[in-house]
Design an enzyme around this catalytic site. Structure first.
Site, mmCIF file in Angstrom:
data_model
loop_
_atom_site.group_PDB
_atom_site.id
_atom_site.type_symbol
_atom_site.label_atom_id
_atom_site.label_comp_id
_atom_site.label_asym_id
_atom_site.label_seq_id
_atom_site.Cartn_x
_atom_site.Cartn_y
_atom_site.Cartn_z
ATOM 1 N N GLY A 196 47.183 -26.180 -26.479
ATOM 2 C CA GLY A 196 47.096 -27.478 -26.057
ATOM 3 C C GLY A 196 47.253 -27.150 -24.415
ATOM 4 O O GLY A 196 46.163 -27.813 -23.723
ATOM 5 N N HIS A 197 48.104 -26.214 -24.126
ATOM 6 C CA HIS A 197 48.106 -26.320 -22.383
ATOM 7 C C HIS A 197 46.770 -25.707 -22.120
ATOM 8 O O HIS A 197 46.432 -25.941 -20.826
ATOM 9 C CB HIS A 197 49.371 -25.169 -22.151
ATOM 10 C CG HIS A 197 50.746 -25.670 -22.603
ATOM 11 N ND1 HIS A 197 51.405 -24.988 -23.622
ATOM 12 C CD2 HIS A 197 51.529 -26.661 -22.080
ATOM 13 C CE1 HIS A 197 52.648 -25.355 -23.606
ATOM 14 N NE2 HIS A 197 52.695 -26.552 -22.953
ATOM 15 N N GLN A 230 54.096 -40.516 -21.475
ATOM 16 C CA GLN A 230 54.358 -39.662 -20.179
ATOM 17 C C GLN A 230 53.165 -39.746 -19.387
ATOM 18 O O GLN A 230 53.136 -40.224 -17.919
ATOM 19 C CB GLN A 230 54.448 -38.060 -20.658
ATOM 20 C CG GLN A 230 54.476 -37.380 -19.392
ATOM 21 C CD GLN A 230 54.720 -35.687 -19.801
ATOM 22 O OE1 GLN A 230 55.897 -35.412 -19.992
ATOM 23 N NE2 GLN A 230 53.875 -34.995 -19.918
ATOM 24 N N VAL A 241 45.207 -31.020 -29.057
ATOM 25 C CA VAL A 241 44.845 -29.824 -29.780
ATOM 26 C C VAL A 241 45.689 -29.660 -30.944
ATOM 27 O O VAL A 241 47.091 -29.611 -30.699
ATOM 28 C CB VAL A 241 44.853 -28.684 -28.776
ATOM 29 C CG1 VAL A 241 44.270 -27.489 -29.342
ATOM 30 C CG2 VAL A 241 43.973 -28.666 -27.310
ATOM 31 N N MET A 253 49.755 -28.952 -31.531
ATOM 32 C CA MET A 253 50.453 -27.815 -30.899
ATOM 33 C C MET A 253 51.513 -28.369 -29.915
ATOM 34 O O MET A 253 51.324 -29.409 -29.187
ATOM 35 C CB MET A 253 49.220 -27.119 -30.163
ATOM 36 C CG MET A 253 48.401 -26.294 -31.294
ATOM 37 S SD MET A 253 47.648 -25.078 -30.440
ATOM 38 C CE MET A 253 46.694 -24.491 -31.869
ATOM 39 N N SER A 254 52.500 -27.610 -30.041
ATOM 40 C CA SER A 254 53.767 -27.665 -29.058
ATOM 41 C C SER A 254 54.589 -26.523 -29.167
ATOM 42 O O SER A 254 54.622 -25.726 -30.171
ATOM 43 C CB SER A 254 54.524 -28.884 -29.980
ATOM 44 O OG SER A 254 55.790 -29.185 -29.416
ATOM 45 N N ARG A 256 57.636 -26.666 -29.148
ATOM 46 C CA ARG A 256 58.659 -26.746 -30.196
ATOM 47 C C ARG A 256 58.379 -26.346 -31.616
ATOM 48 O O ARG A 256 59.311 -26.284 -32.330
ATOM 49 C CB ARG A 256 59.306 -28.370 -30.186
ATOM 50 C CG ARG A 256 60.170 -28.633 -28.797
ATOM 51 C CD ARG A 256 60.750 -29.830 -28.788
ATOM 52 N NE ARG A 256 61.672 -30.033 -27.450
ATOM 53 C CZ ARG A 256 61.494 -30.537 -26.758
ATOM 54 N NH1 ARG A 256 60.176 -31.250 -26.621
ATOM 55 N NH2 ARG A 256 62.338 -30.711 -25.425
#
Ligand code: AMP
Length: 292
Positions: free
Chosen positions: A37-38, A154, A177, A185-186, A188
């Site tokens: 994701g990032h 956010q 993603v 995706m995370s 966490r």
């Protein structure tokens, strides 16, 4: 790739890139524990800008007292290797004291929309987010800053802050993603045990059902929410925090989803791990093109 810890150094490098070298700067703020994701944000920044700066900073002011600030995964060595692979130019990884020096007492709050959804469940969360993003934007002064639709509220709050305070930066929001199971995706997700990870796919499954029902003509928000609720409730490891259908810009709660696009969002505990996900219904053409 240079790793920078000091905000003075970060400012002076960014100033030189802009003024002397006339290069465009793309900035991706993260809390680290990087995943695809990032990296999708980094990839887009790389494609759009001359220079890519990624910050890695677990921001204490956006965590509540009972939240996971100290447990949050941190691995700058692994993150740095990934960023080098993605041709990141600068990693900004300051300490807490560097971002919040002694006597720090200035906070940025976007009123109204920061109190709903995530803000209602996590009081003070967005004050911490907008404050740190304001500091980072002032330090780097990027031409473009990249955020994920995963944290939809956010992105909207930061867009509002950037507009209201006239930050000279453009915001780019990119699609969520997901893992193969549909789980967003995370960082966490690292907390999830095997059975929990399987259970966590229910968030996306439930939202996808609502999307299909919406596409079949169900535009009543309460009925769509009920569909999401009943799907999630079938998963024994899941406990719903909130489910909501809101205008994508004002966060006004919606009864029907017709002309204006709606954000259908969920926050769900899987065991002790709190996960969020969302889908936009009644999309604009631009969002469709982005695949959000
Ligand atoms: P975080 O490290 O969780 O603060 O996230 C940093 C940025 O990555 C935020 O703009 C997030 O919205 C974005 N992001 C996190 N997870 C995803 C994902 N699964 N897909 C796209 N963007 C994401």
């Amino acid at each position: 790739m240079e790793i920078i810890n000091r905000r003075k150094r970060m400012s002076s490098v960014a100033r030189r890139l802009r003024r002397e070298e006339n290069r465009t700067i793309g900035f991706v703020p993260t809390m680290g524990a990087l995943h695809q994701g990032h990296l999708s944000l980094v990839h887009e920044a790389r494609a759009m800008c001359d220079v890519v700066v990624v910050s890695v900073f677990v921001n204490p002011t956006q965590f509540g007292p009972a939240e996971d600030f100290s447990a949050y995964p941190r691995d700058l060595t692994r993150d740095s290797a990934l960023m080098a692979e993605y041709n990141v130019d600068y990693v900004f990884a300051p300490t807490v004291e560097e971002v919040y020096p002694p006597g720090f007492s200035t906070y940025v709050t976007v009123e109204g929309i920061s109190d709903q959804l995530e803000g209602a469940s996590r009081p003070g969360h967005f004050r911490g987010v907008t404050t740190v993003v304001a500091i980072l934007l002032n330090t780097i002064k990027p031409d473009f800053v990249f955020f994920g639709q995963k944290d939809a509220q956010q992105s909207v709050i930061i867009k509002r802050m950037v507009r209201d305070l006239n930050f000279p930066t453009e915001i780019v929001v990119l699609p969520i993603v997901r893992e193969e199971s549909g789980l967003a995706m995370s960082s966490r997700n690292n907390y999830l045990k095997n059975d929990e990870r399987k259970a966590a796919a229910v968030l996306h499954r439930a939202l996808s059902k609502a999307r299909a029902a919406y596409d079949d003509g169900e535009h009543n928000a309460a009925r769509l929410i009920e569909l999401v609720r009943s799907t999630i409730e079938q998963e024994p490891l899941a406990r719903i925090d909130y489910l909501s259908a809101n205008d994508t810009d004002t966060f006004e709660k919606l009864d029907r989803i017709d002309e204006r696009p709606a954000l259908l969002s969920v926050a769900v505990f899987i065991g002790k791990t709190r996960l969020i996900d969302n889908v936009v219904l009644g999309k604009t053409k631009k969002q469709d093109a982005a695949g959000a």
